[in-house]
Write an enzyme that holds these catalytic residues in place. Structure first.
Site, PDB file in Angstrom:
ATOM      1  N   LYS B 172     -35.153   3.599  65.923  1.00 19.28           N
ATOM      2  CA  LYS B 172     -35.860   2.326  66.109  1.00 19.28           C
ATOM      3  C   LYS B 172     -34.968   1.335  66.871  1.00 19.28           C
ATOM      4  CE  LYS B 172     -38.734  -1.128  65.720  1.00 19.28           C
ATOM      5  NZ  LYS B 172     -39.320  -1.812  64.583  1.00 19.28           N
ATOM      6  N   LYS B 240     -32.869  -9.943  64.903  1.00 18.65           N
ATOM      7  CA  LYS B 240     -32.346  -9.155  63.777  1.00 18.65           C
ATOM      8  C   LYS B 240     -32.103  -7.718  64.237  1.00 18.65           C
ATOM      9  CE  LYS B 240     -35.155  -7.129  61.262  1.00 18.65           C
ATOM     10  NZ  LYS B 240     -36.316  -6.714  60.469  1.00 18.65           N
TER      11      LYS B 240
END
Lengths: 294, 294
Positions: B172, B240
């Site tokens: 990811k 993030k």
């Protein structure tokens, strides 16, 4: 009788483009600085010319596909150039990638001699040239564009008039900026995945199925997986485009931090003697930075 | 009787994902920190739980979709967490995007209680969640993955097991790196084109037809054209992910100069109070750098 066409510059791109026009039935006159490169086209039915000037005497539409602006100037405006042989109304279509400002200047010079000029740089590489599926971005007068559109459509799948002289080159620079950063996207994702021991082929497939997908990830990332750094498109030519993009941006005071970064990373390829390798070799720079073999 | 499922975290992504499972006929127990967000799902047939622990008592497969690692730890390992209510053999599927190291640690803690854990972050945004066309990258034991695959396929079009615990999160991060640089590619191309007065919609179309094409150019660049900076996916969440990618890369001593640059450009969005805007707002940073309004 189809329009007689001249083609100047029979390299990696120009060669297959000229062949495509010949196959479409256009009478073709060719010229190349290194005469050797004319042979396969002459064998296929083209007529060789002794100079761009001589070529221009026998053609109504003249393509140029050479390295950079100085070469375009020479074959178009030089002593033995197209400008001295061409009749008024001739259309010069420069498919080379050069600076937008140079394209505008050459168009103005030719306009004084009543010769039309279109800047029509292409995207899609030698494969696209061979298949006639190039993307062609055209700057110049719209009615001139319309007159030669059927000829351009022999070479390109997507042929689009984007604005006045120089605009084709400008959009090509935007195209190259995007290609460069999309390549960096592939290289950095692979660099992290490789360190983590992930299977790069699987990572590529997963990324292709989502928001990270790109033409580069689909078509050129496999070259990295097979350690194939043959061009394709050379770093030397890509650096010319990125330099032109950054110069154009400098003129407009448009900061392009990502483009500048990629340009510098390719500098490291140049330092390693890799200028004639494929643009995907940016991955090798990241690997060297990480202390790994590519 | 279908497997009873629990779903924790009913935000922008979790909400539509939970609804999809309900529509597929799974008995669904839900929990959300802000109870208000449970209402639409309860109205659609889901059962509300008083805590993650209570939810775990009534489900065999439990999804979590929360902000970051501390939130995952709290709902999974906290005093009122899943770990205290779940039977041995329960499968926790964390679809949040968190650091690979955190995913590994949580999986180990749960393994001690004989609870299985898969890290299964997704790509595709709220649209993909609503359509069930997410791309899902799964790390963890392969037999656990196979057991819950039919459930994951309700949510995703491309569901792939990529390796041991943490690997889903790692892939990811590779995905997010690529997305970030592909977005910068769009933004820089548009910045140059805009200065030159080119029609951005035409530039987008031309670039889409060639080697510069990307999912971002196709699907998200139109947001820039219509000045629409509503998320989609917020800069806060993207930062993030980029921070996690850079930390993971730091652990491996893998230099990622492009990712670091994008992370810093988004810092400028943060400085301008744009953390809750869409990630395409990186274009606004380039416009401000160039002294132009976006």
């Amino acid at each position: 009788m189809k329009t007689p066409i001249g083609f100047i510059g029979l390299g990696l791109m120009g060669g297959p483009m000229a062949r495509k026009l010949l196959q479409a039935g256009y009478p073709l006159v060719v010229w190349n600085r290194t005469a050797e490169k004319m042979k396969p086209l002459v064998a296929a039915g083209a007529t060789p010319a002794g100079s761009p000037r001589e070529l221009a005497e026998r053609a109504e539409v003249i393509f140029t596909m050479v390295t950079d602006a100085p070469q375009v100037r020479e074959v178009v405006l030089g002593e033995q150039g197209v400008g001295h042989g061409a009749k008024a109304g001739t259309v010069v279509i420069d498919t080379s990638s050069i600076a937008p400002s140079a394209a505008r200047e050459i168009a103005e010079e030719l306009a004084r001699r009543r010769i039309h000029m279109l800047d029509a740089p292409v995207s899609g590489g030698p494969e696209g040239a061979a298949r006639g599926t190039l993307s062609i971005m055209v700057g110049g007068e719209e009615e001139v564009f319309r007159a030669v559109l059927p000829i351009l459509q022999v070479l390109g799948k997507s042929v689009r008039h984007v604005g006045p002289p120089g605009t084709g080159q400008l959009v090509k620079l935007c195209n190259q900026i995007s290609c460069a950063l999309n390549l960096l996207a592939v290289a950095e994702a692979f660099a992290l995945a490789r360190w983590a021991g992930a299977d790069l082929a699987a990572v590529r497939e997963v990324l292709l199925s989502g928001a990270a997908a790109s033409w580069m990830l689909e078509h050129w990332a496999p070259k990295i997986l097979s350690h194939d750094y043959q061009p394709g498109f050379t770093i030397a030519n890509f650096q010319k485009d990125l330099r032109n993009a950054l110069q154009e941006a400098a003129a407009g005071k448009v900061p392009l931090p990502g483009t500048a970064l990629v340009h510098q990373l390719y500098r490291a390829n140049e330092a390693a003697g890799e200028s004639q390798e494929s643009t995907v070799a940016i991955y090798k720079v990241l690997m060297r930075l990480a202390g790994e073999p590519a």
